[in-house]
Design a protein around this motif. Structure first.
Motif, PDB file in Angstrom:
ATOM      1  N   VAL A   1       0.857  -1.178   0.000  1.00  0.00           N
ATOM      2  CA  VAL A   1       0.000   0.000   0.000  1.00  0.00           C
ATOM      3  C   VAL A   1       0.893   1.229   0.000  1.00  0.00           C
ATOM      4  CG1 VAL A   1      -1.800   1.289   1.203  1.00  0.00           C
ATOM      5  CG2 VAL A   1      -1.832  -1.214   1.228  1.00  0.00           C
ATOM      6  N   THR A   2       0.900   1.975  -1.103  1.00  0.00           N
ATOM      7  CA  THR A   2       1.655   3.226  -1.129  1.00  0.00           C
ATOM      8  C   THR A   2       0.770   4.341  -0.566  1.00  0.00           C
ATOM      9  OG1 THR A   2       0.957   4.018  -3.320  1.00  0.00           O
ATOM     10  CG2 THR A   2       2.773   2.416  -3.240  1.00  0.00           C
TER      11      THR A   2
ATOM     12  N   GLY B   1       8.937   7.004  -6.326  1.00  0.00           N
ATOM     13  CA  GLY B   1       9.804   7.136  -7.487  1.00  0.00           C
ATOM     14  C   GLY B   1      11.154   6.469  -7.316  1.00  0.00           C
ATOM     15  N   ASP B   2      11.447   5.946  -6.132  1.00  0.00           N
ATOM     16  CA  ASP B   2      12.714   5.266  -5.848  1.00  0.00           C
ATOM     17  C   ASP B   2      12.574   3.815  -6.306  1.00  0.00           C
ATOM     18  OD1 ASP B   2      14.930   4.001  -4.789  1.00  0.00           O
ATOM     19  OD2 ASP B   2      14.857   5.077  -2.877  1.00  0.00           O
ATOM     20  N   GLN B   3      12.946   3.556  -7.542  1.00  0.00           N
ATOM     21  CA  GLN B   3      12.679   2.237  -8.116  1.00  0.00           C
ATOM     22  C   GLN B   3      13.486   1.130  -7.451  1.00  0.00           C
ATOM     23  OE1 GLN B   3      12.351   3.888 -12.558  1.00  0.00           O
ATOM     24  NE2 GLN B   3      11.675   1.781 -12.421  1.00  0.00           N
ATOM     25  N   ALA B   4      14.695   1.427  -7.007  1.00  0.00           N
ATOM     26  CA  ALA B   4      15.481   0.409  -6.316  1.00  0.00           C
ATOM     27  C   ALA B   4      14.788  -0.013  -5.026  1.00  0.00           C
ATOM     28  CB  ALA B   4      16.883   0.932  -6.029  1.00  0.00           C
ATOM     29  N   LEU B   5      14.266   0.958  -4.299  1.00  0.00           N
ATOM     30  CA  LEU B   5      13.561   0.674  -3.053  1.00  0.00           C
ATOM     31  C   LEU B   5      12.280  -0.110  -3.321  1.00  0.00           C
ATOM     32  CD1 LEU B   5      12.997   1.000  -0.023  1.00  0.00           C
ATOM     33  CD2 LEU B   5      11.999   3.255  -0.533  1.00  0.00           C
ATOM     34  N   VAL B   6      11.483   0.344  -4.284  1.00  0.00           N
ATOM     35  CA  VAL B   6      10.216  -0.322  -4.578  1.00  0.00           C
ATOM     36  C   VAL B   6      10.461  -1.758  -5.047  1.00  0.00           C
ATOM     37  CG1 VAL B   6       8.171  -0.318  -6.056  1.00  0.00           C
ATOM     38  CG2 VAL B   6       9.001   1.833  -5.070  1.00  0.00           C
TER      39      VAL B   6
ATOM     40  N   LEU C   1      11.281  -3.916  -2.090  1.00  0.00           N
ATOM     41  CA  LEU C   1      10.093  -4.207  -1.292  1.00  0.00           C
ATOM     42  C   LEU C   1       9.250  -5.308  -1.947  1.00  0.00           C
ATOM     43  CD1 LEU C   1       8.791  -0.694  -0.144  1.00  0.00           C
ATOM     44  CD2 LEU C   1       9.752  -2.502   1.280  1.00  0.00           C
ATOM     45  N   ILE C   2       9.083  -5.219  -3.250  1.00  0.00           N
ATOM     46  CA  ILE C   2       8.296  -6.220  -3.968  1.00  0.00           C
ATOM     47  C   ILE C   2       8.909  -7.606  -3.795  1.00  0.00           C
ATOM     48  CG2 ILE C   2       7.637  -7.010  -6.279  1.00  0.00           C
ATOM     49  CD1 ILE C   2       7.248  -4.046  -7.033  1.00  0.00           C
ATOM     50  N   ALA C   3      10.224  -7.675  -3.917  1.00  0.00           N
ATOM     51  CA  ALA C   3      10.900  -8.972  -3.806  1.00  0.00           C
ATOM     52  C   ALA C   3      10.905  -9.490  -2.371  1.00  0.00           C
ATOM     53  CB  ALA C   3      12.328  -8.852  -4.332  1.00  0.00           C
ATOM     54  N   GLU C   4      11.258  -8.624  -1.420  1.00  0.00           N
ATOM     55  CA  GLU C   4      11.401  -9.061  -0.027  1.00  0.00           C
ATOM     56  C   GLU C   4      10.079  -9.478   0.596  1.00  0.00           C
ATOM     57  OE1 GLU C   4      13.348  -5.950   2.105  1.00  0.00           O
ATOM     58  OE2 GLU C   4      15.327  -6.383   1.235  1.00  0.00           O
ATOM     59  N   HIS C   5       8.990  -8.816   0.194  1.00  0.00           N
ATOM     60  CA  HIS C   5       7.693  -9.092   0.801  1.00  0.00           C
ATOM     61  C   HIS C   5       6.791  -9.936  -0.100  1.00  0.00           C
ATOM     62  CE1 HIS C   5       8.207  -6.444   4.334  1.00  0.00           C
ATOM     63  NE2 HIS C   5       8.974  -5.744   3.511  1.00  0.00           N
ATOM     64  N   ASP C   6       7.351 -10.434  -1.197  1.00  0.00           N
ATOM     65  CA  ASP C   6       6.588 -11.278  -2.118  1.00  0.00           C
ATOM     66  C   ASP C   6       5.247 -10.606  -2.456  1.00  0.00           C
ATOM     67  OD1 ASP C   6       5.915 -13.449  -3.686  1.00  0.00           O
ATOM     68  OD2 ASP C   6       5.195 -14.672  -2.019  1.00  0.00           O
ATOM     69  N   VAL C   7       5.341  -9.393  -2.985  1.00  0.00           N
ATOM     70  CA  VAL C   7       4.152  -8.579  -3.241  1.00  0.00           C
ATOM     71  C   VAL C   7       3.362  -9.130  -4.431  1.00  0.00           C
ATOM     72  CG1 VAL C   7       3.338  -6.292  -3.961  1.00  0.00           C
ATOM     73  CG2 VAL C   7       5.125  -6.490  -2.203  1.00  0.00           C
TER      74      VAL C   7
ATOM     75  N   ARG D   1       4.584   6.100 -12.999  1.00  0.00           N
ATOM     76  CA  ARG D   1       5.231   5.340 -14.081  1.00  0.00           C
ATOM     77  C   ARG D   1       6.289   4.410 -13.502  1.00  0.00           C
ATOM     78  NH1 ARG D   1       9.158   3.907 -16.982  1.00  0.00           N
ATOM     79  NH2 ARG D   1      10.471   4.725 -15.322  1.00  0.00           N
ATOM     80  N   SER D   2       7.053   4.935 -12.544  1.00  0.00           N
ATOM     81  CA  SER D   2       8.083   4.119 -11.903  1.00  0.00           C
ATOM     82  C   SER D   2       7.465   2.938 -11.156  1.00  0.00           C
ATOM     83  CB  SER D   2       8.900   4.978 -10.926  1.00  0.00           C
ATOM     84  OG  SER D   2       9.596   6.004 -11.606  1.00  0.00           O
ATOM     85  N   MET D   3       6.356   3.194 -10.458  1.00  0.00           N
ATOM     86  CA  MET D   3       5.681   2.132  -9.727  1.00  0.00           C
ATOM     87  C   MET D   3       5.192   1.040 -10.678  1.00  0.00           C
ATOM     88  SD  MET D   3       5.514   2.523  -6.396  1.00  0.00           S
ATOM     89  CE  MET D   3       4.284   1.254  -6.199  1.00  0.00           C
ATOM     90  N   ILE D   4       4.603   1.455 -11.793  1.00  0.00           N
ATOM     91  CA  ILE D   4       4.082   0.490 -12.760  1.00  0.00           C
ATOM     92  C   ILE D   4       5.209  -0.352 -13.339  1.00  0.00           C
ATOM     93  CG2 ILE D   4       2.902   0.236 -14.980  1.00  0.00           C
ATOM     94  CD1 ILE D   4       1.367   2.869 -14.228  1.00  0.00           C
TER      95      ILE D   4
END
Length: 328
Positions: free
Chosen positions: A5-6, A53-58, A61-67, A98-101
């Motif tokens: 949830v952003t 907009g921080d794509q490395a961070l996002v 998060l996607i990988a670590e939390h299995d989003v 755009r970065s999130m997508i």
């Protein structure tokens, strides 16, 4: 698997986090706290302070939390401010989305729910306005959201990212259990401003424009309780998980109230009078915008439970009293 949830420390996002948590979902929150509050996120929900907009961070998060799903609330949303600071809105609302997508596509996220707005319609040719009516935003805020809608649809077509776009009308009220509510400092939302004025937190309030082509000359809006809006997100997530097609839905009740009617409701529910001054129209404000909500009711089975302006105001008042008592 979890739901990212952003903007989950903000007004609507924090209500969404509670609803997901109540339903037993694993949730992770990303918020830069520019307008949100760390205390609005339960301690047992993973929280990360950062920008969408921080794509490395996002991506991490996607990988670590299995989003599995992203519900994207994070945005700037003050219409007059978008007129004076358009590039800031295109950066935060459009470029960051755009970065999130892109992160969602590259990270294998299956479902994406996007918080759009009725502002994409501008001054609609008919009321109530339907999802297939031509968009014509009157402000950079509306335009920034419409651009994101286009990007999301194109990404869906190219990469199979299942999505639902929810076009919000005017969101108000608070969690009926008063766990959370609208806490933004210097908020511009009408009901929030009227409630603060009724409770003596503001000396007066302004009505921006009394010469609109409406029944009393003030702007007319469709007000939706935040809890019903969050339920629409839950319905949208269920729809996507069940293999439902990507689509766009209005989120409103199909009934409009003028600015003066809302103020009178606040005065009646609060049992006090408030000082109301008139001011010139604000740039970017359409005269009347009310949702056609037939599609979301039919396709998602959405059933609002708080479609009552008095109840919306009563919850907003109760939350503001609680917030003031805690020094918020």
């Amino acid at each position: 698997m979890s739901v990212l949830v952003t903007g989950g420390a903000g007004y609507i996002g924090s209500h969404m986090v509670l609803a997901l948590r109540d339903a037993g979902e694993r949730v992770v929150v990303l918020d830069n706290l520019s307008t949100g509050f760390r205390w609005a996120v339960p301690e047992d929900v993973p929280f990360v302070a950062g920008d969408t907009g921080d794509q490395a961070l996002v991506s991490r998060l996607i990988a670590e939390h299995d989003v599995e799903a992203i519900i994207h609330f994070a945005a700037s949303l003050v219409v007059p401010e978008s007129v004076s600071r358009p590039l800031a809105y295109y950066k935060n609302n459009t470029a960051n989305s755009r970065s999130m997508i892109e992160c969602a596509v590259e990270g294998g996220v299956e479902h994406f729910i996007f918080s759009s707005t009725a502002a994409v319609y501008g001054n609609p040719a008919r009321v109530p306005v339907g999802e297939d009516d031509a968009p014509a935003p009157m402000s950079p805020y509306g335009a920034s959201k419409l651009m994101t809608e286009t990007m999301l649809r194109d990404a869906s077509a190219a990469h199979g990212l299942g999505h639902v776009i929810l076009r919000y009308f005017n969101v108000a009220g608070a969690d009926p259990a008063l766990r959370i509510g609208q806490s933004t400092r210097d908020a511009t939302h009408l009901i929030k401003v009227a409630v603060e004025t009724a409770l003596g937190l503001r000396p007066k309030m302004d009505v921006y424009g009394t010469d609109y082509p409406t029944r009393d000359g003030t702007c007319v809006r469709d007000y939706i309780h935040v809890t019903d809006l969050v339920a629409a997100h839950a319905d949208a997530l269920r729809h996507l998980r069940g293999g439902g097609a990507s689509t766009t839905f209005n989120c409103g009740y199909g009934r409009g109230f003028s600015v003066l009617e809302v103020i009178e409701t606040v005065k009646r529910v609060a049992g006090v009078d408030v000082r109301v001054d008139t001011a010139p129209r604000r740039p970017g404000d359409p005269a009347e915008i009310v949702a056609s909500s037939d599609r979301i009711r039919a396709r998602l089975g959405w059933q609002p439970r708080h479609d009552d302006l008095d109840e919306i105001v009563a919850h907003a008042l109760a939350w503001q009293r609680k917030l003031s008592a805690r020094g918020g």
